[in-house]
Design a protein around this motif. Structure first.
Motif, PDB file in Angstrom:
ATOM      1  N   ILE A 259     -10.831  -6.946  -7.163  1.00  0.00           N
ATOM      2  CA  ILE A 259     -12.200  -6.555  -6.818  1.00  0.00           C
ATOM      3  C   ILE A 259     -12.695  -5.439  -7.727  1.00  0.00           C
ATOM      4  O   ILE A 259     -13.728  -5.557  -8.375  1.00  0.00           O
ATOM      5  N   VAL A 260     -11.948  -4.344  -7.754  1.00  0.00           N
ATOM      6  CA  VAL A 260     -12.344  -3.161  -8.522  1.00  0.00           C
ATOM      7  C   VAL A 260     -11.126  -2.622  -9.258  1.00  0.00           C
ATOM      8  O   VAL A 260     -10.034  -2.549  -8.698  1.00  0.00           O
ATOM      9  N   ASP A 261     -11.281  -2.257 -10.509  1.00  0.00           N
ATOM     10  CA  ASP A 261     -10.190  -1.663 -11.280  1.00  0.00           C
ATOM     11  C   ASP A 261     -10.053  -0.175 -10.948  1.00  0.00           C
ATOM     12  O   ASP A 261     -11.037   0.504 -10.630  1.00  0.00           O
ATOM     13  N   GLY A 262      -8.817   0.309 -11.026  1.00  0.00           N
ATOM     14  CA  GLY A 262      -8.589   1.740 -10.909  1.00  0.00           C
ATOM     15  C   GLY A 262      -8.352   2.269  -9.520  1.00  0.00           C
ATOM     16  O   GLY A 262      -8.279   3.490  -9.335  1.00  0.00           O
ATOM     17  N   ARG A 263      -8.203   1.392  -8.525  1.00  0.00           N
ATOM     18  CA  ARG A 263      -7.906   1.885  -7.186  1.00  0.00           C
ATOM     19  C   ARG A 263      -6.446   2.359  -7.122  1.00  0.00           C
ATOM     20  O   ARG A 263      -5.634   2.033  -7.981  1.00  0.00           O
ATOM     21  N   PHE A 264      -6.116   3.103  -6.057  1.00  0.00           N
ATOM     22  CA  PHE A 264      -4.783   3.701  -5.953  1.00  0.00           C
ATOM     23  C   PHE A 264      -3.678   2.657  -6.104  1.00  0.00           C
ATOM     24  O   PHE A 264      -2.688   2.875  -6.795  1.00  0.00           O
ATOM     25  N   GLY A 265      -3.860   1.522  -5.474  1.00  0.00           N
ATOM     26  CA  GLY A 265      -2.824   0.496  -5.521  1.00  0.00           C
ATOM     27  C   GLY A 265      -2.635  -0.144  -6.880  1.00  0.00           C
ATOM     28  O   GLY A 265      -1.671  -0.873  -7.089  1.00  0.00           O
ATOM     29  N   ASP A 266      -3.556   0.115  -7.809  1.00  0.00           N
ATOM     30  CA  ASP A 266      -3.433  -0.454  -9.155  1.00  0.00           C
ATOM     31  C   ASP A 266      -2.423   0.295 -10.016  1.00  0.00           C
ATOM     32  O   ASP A 266      -1.953  -0.231 -11.028  1.00  0.00           O
ATOM     33  N   ASN A 267      -2.133   1.535  -9.663  1.00  0.00           N
ATOM     34  CA  ASN A 267      -1.171   2.346 -10.413  1.00  0.00           C
ATOM     35  C   ASN A 267      -0.277   3.080  -9.414  1.00  0.00           C
ATOM     36  O   ASN A 267      -0.752   3.934  -8.660  1.00  0.00           O
ATOM     37  N   THR A 268       0.985   2.731  -9.417  1.00  0.00           N
ATOM     38  CA  THR A 268       1.904   3.269  -8.416  1.00  0.00           C
ATOM     39  C   THR A 268       3.151   3.839  -9.083  1.00  0.00           C
ATOM     40  O   THR A 268       3.444   3.535 -10.250  1.00  0.00           O
ATOM     41  N   PRO A 269       3.904   4.626  -8.349  1.00  0.00           N
ATOM     42  CA  PRO A 269       5.237   4.992  -8.832  1.00  0.00           C
ATOM     43  C   PRO A 269       6.156   3.779  -8.769  1.00  0.00           C
ATOM     44  O   PRO A 269       5.763   2.708  -8.289  1.00  0.00           O
ATOM     45  N   VAL A 270       7.364   3.930  -9.243  1.00  0.00           N
ATOM     46  CA  VAL A 270       8.365   2.866  -9.147  1.00  0.00           C
ATOM     47  C   VAL A 270       8.971   2.903  -7.747  1.00  0.00           C
ATOM     48  O   VAL A 270       9.475   3.946  -7.309  1.00  0.00           O
ATOM     49  N   PHE A 271       8.899   1.771  -7.050  1.00  0.00           N
ATOM     50  CA  PHE A 271       9.521   1.643  -5.734  1.00  0.00           C
ATOM     51  C   PHE A 271      10.852   0.918  -5.892  1.00  0.00           C
ATOM     52  O   PHE A 271      10.880  -0.206  -6.416  1.00  0.00           O
ATOM     53  N   THR A 272      11.934   1.500  -5.432  1.00  0.00           N
ATOM     54  CA  THR A 272      13.227   0.824  -5.431  1.00  0.00           C
ATOM     55  C   THR A 272      13.494   0.337  -4.012  1.00  0.00           C
ATOM     56  O   THR A 272      13.603   1.139  -3.073  1.00  0.00           O
ATOM     57  N   VAL A 273      13.569  -0.973  -3.839  1.00  0.00           N
ATOM     58  CA  VAL A 273      13.700  -1.567  -2.507  1.00  0.00           C
ATOM     59  C   VAL A 273      15.114  -1.336  -1.976  1.00  0.00           C
ATOM     60  O   VAL A 273      16.089  -1.766  -2.599  1.00  0.00           O
ATOM     61  N   PRO A 274      15.250  -0.670  -0.833  1.00  0.00           N
ATOM     62  CA  PRO A 274      16.582  -0.392  -0.285  1.00  0.00           C
ATOM     63  C   PRO A 274      17.298  -1.676   0.161  1.00  0.00           C
ATOM     64  O   PRO A 274      16.661  -2.695   0.438  1.00  0.00           O
ATOM     65  N   GLU A 275      18.605  -1.604   0.242  1.00  0.00           N
ATOM     66  CA  GLU A 275      19.389  -2.723   0.750  1.00  0.00           C
ATOM     67  C   GLU A 275      18.937  -3.054   2.168  1.00  0.00           C
ATOM     68  O   GLU A 275      18.684  -2.176   2.995  1.00  0.00           O
ATOM     69  N   GLY A 276      18.797  -4.350   2.448  1.00  0.00           N
ATOM     70  CA  GLY A 276      18.386  -4.790   3.781  1.00  0.00           C
ATOM     71  C   GLY A 276      16.904  -4.674   4.046  1.00  0.00           C
ATOM     72  O   GLY A 276      16.460  -4.838   5.183  1.00  0.00           O
ATOM     73  N   ASN A 277      16.094  -4.382   2.995  1.00  0.00           N
ATOM     74  CA  ASN A 277      14.649  -4.240   3.147  1.00  0.00           C
ATOM     75  C   ASN A 277      13.918  -5.141   2.146  1.00  0.00           C
ATOM     76  O   ASN A 277      14.521  -5.640   1.187  1.00  0.00           O
ATOM     77  N   TYR A 278      12.596  -5.293   2.391  1.00  0.00           N
ATOM     78  CA  TYR A 278      11.768  -6.133   1.527  1.00  0.00           C
ATOM     79  C   TYR A 278      10.456  -5.422   1.220  1.00  0.00           C
ATOM     80  O   TYR A 278      10.026  -4.523   1.944  1.00  0.00           O
ATOM     81  N   PHE A 279       9.808  -5.874   0.133  1.00  0.00           N
ATOM     82  CA  PHE A 279       8.559  -5.278  -0.343  1.00  0.00           C
ATOM     83  C   PHE A 279       7.494  -6.359  -0.331  1.00  0.00           C
ATOM     84  O   PHE A 279       7.616  -7.380  -1.008  1.00  0.00           O
ATOM     85  N   PHE A 280       6.418  -6.129   0.439  1.00  0.00           N
ATOM     86  CA  PHE A 280       5.375  -7.130   0.637  1.00  0.00           C
ATOM     87  C   PHE A 280       4.046  -6.673   0.039  1.00  0.00           C
ATOM     88  O   PHE A 280       3.696  -5.493   0.114  1.00  0.00           O
ATOM     89  N   ILE A 281       3.301  -7.638  -0.521  1.00  0.00           N
ATOM     90  CA  ILE A 281       1.993  -7.372  -1.115  1.00  0.00           C
ATOM     91  C   ILE A 281       0.996  -8.423  -0.616  1.00  0.00           C
ATOM     92  O   ILE A 281       1.340  -9.594  -0.445  1.00  0.00           O
ATOM     93  N   GLY A 282      -0.262  -8.026  -0.430  1.00  0.00           N
ATOM     94  CA  GLY A 282      -1.315  -8.980  -0.128  1.00  0.00           C
ATOM     95  C   GLY A 282      -1.869  -9.586  -1.404  1.00  0.00           C
ATOM     96  O   GLY A 282      -1.961  -8.912  -2.437  1.00  0.00           O
ATOM     97  N   ASP A 283      -2.242 -10.857  -1.378  1.00  0.00           N
ATOM     98  CA  ASP A 283      -2.789 -11.518  -2.565  1.00  0.00           C
ATOM     99  C   ASP A 283      -4.154 -10.961  -2.953  1.00  0.00           C
ATOM    100  O   ASP A 283      -4.536 -11.004  -4.122  1.00  0.00           O
ATOM    101  N   ASN A 284      -4.895 -10.442  -1.985  1.00  0.00           N
ATOM    102  CA  ASN A 284      -6.182  -9.788  -2.253  1.00  0.00           C
ATOM    103  C   ASN A 284      -5.859  -8.323  -2.561  1.00  0.00           C
ATOM    104  O   ASN A 284      -5.956  -7.440  -1.708  1.00  0.00           O
TER     105      ASN A 284
END
Length: 263
Positions: free
Chosen positions: A182-207
């Motif tokens: 939708i818009v460039d430059g929002r917070f979610g467009d630039n993030t730190p590196v997330f390291t997914v812990p054992e037994g966990n998952y990382f989910f993102i919305g397509d929008n």
């Protein structure tokens, strides 16, 4: 007298048939499938507000929230089948206890980051190809009546075209799926590196610009990392879809989405 007894027997047999049918249907629903309505636009254009689907609770075996009984013999066990990157999954939010639906992007041990809106997995950019635009009318959607967000936050009138840029993203395992910007430059467009812990998952919305997902911590209302036992099941197919405030408004039905496979 005989006629009365015959009528009574018919009533009893009919009642027993209906009772057992409802009981079996209830058990089947509880153990194997769970209905789910799409309440928000976080998964557009893969899933639209008003889509109705059944969640396959047996896709990964039983987890804490896919098994409804405290005495269930599967409760607390490790999932019998591992979720795959790109699966669209319903899970219970670890904090607010609500059901969410997002796409699985990060597996245990993965490093996930966004740079200028592009997804990086384990240091490698995930390819995105332009795929035209997603266009929908700017009008209230679903029972809540939310208005959609349009490209670059440009205001449009009610009933006008609301445009978003569309891309096809190809994950490392070959899964291709649609994403929106939708818009460039929002917070979610630039993030730190997330390291997914054992037994966990990382989910993102397509929008991508309209999703409170694992990019956002649970302390600010995001999803954060989702433990394995909070998974409910996989969404495979849209069964029914309606753009209106009620499924009874047949003129708002979307027949082209009936029984549509979720990719």
């Amino acid at each position: 007298m005989a006629e009365t007894k015959k009528d009574d027997n018919w009533f009893v047999e009919t009642f027993k048939t209906v009772f057992w049918a409802l009981l079996i249907a209830g058990i089947f629903r509880t153990l194997f499938f769970q209905p789910f309505w799409i309440p928000s636009g976080s998964m557009k254009d893969t899933l639209l507000i008003g889509d109705f689907l059944f969640v396959n609770k047996m896709a990964y075996g039983y987890s804490r929230y896919s098994c409804p009984f405290s005495a269930c013999p599967f409760s607390g066990r490790i999932l019998s089948s591992e979720p795959e990157r790109g699966d669209v999954i319903v899970f219970r939010h670890p904090v607010n206890n609500q059901d969410y639906i997002k796409r699985l992007i990060g597996l245990p041990g993965d490093k996930v980051q966004f740079k200028n809106g592009q997804l990086f997995l384990n240091g490698e950019a995930v390819p995105q190809e332009p795929a035209g635009q997603f266009i929908e009318p700017y009008e209230k959607q679903g029972p809540i009546g939310n208005l959609p967000s349009c490209k670059d936050a440009i205001p449009v009138g009610i009933g006008a075209e609301c445009v978003k840029d569309r891309y096809i993203e190809t994950l490392p395992n070959g899964v291709k799926h649609s994403i929106l910007n939708i818009v460039d430059g929002r917070f979610g467009d630039n993030t730190p590196v997330f390291t997914v812990p054992e037994g966990n998952y990382f989910f993102i919305g397509d929008n991508r610009d309209n999703s409170q997902d694992s990019r956002f911590s649970q302390s600010v209302g995001g999803v954060g990392f989702v433990p394995r036992e909070y998974l409910i099941g996989r969404a495979d197919r849209v069964i029914f879809s309606s753009a209106g405030r009620s499924m009874l408004f047949f003129w708002t039905w979307r027949p082209d989405r009936f029984f549509k496979a979720i990719q």
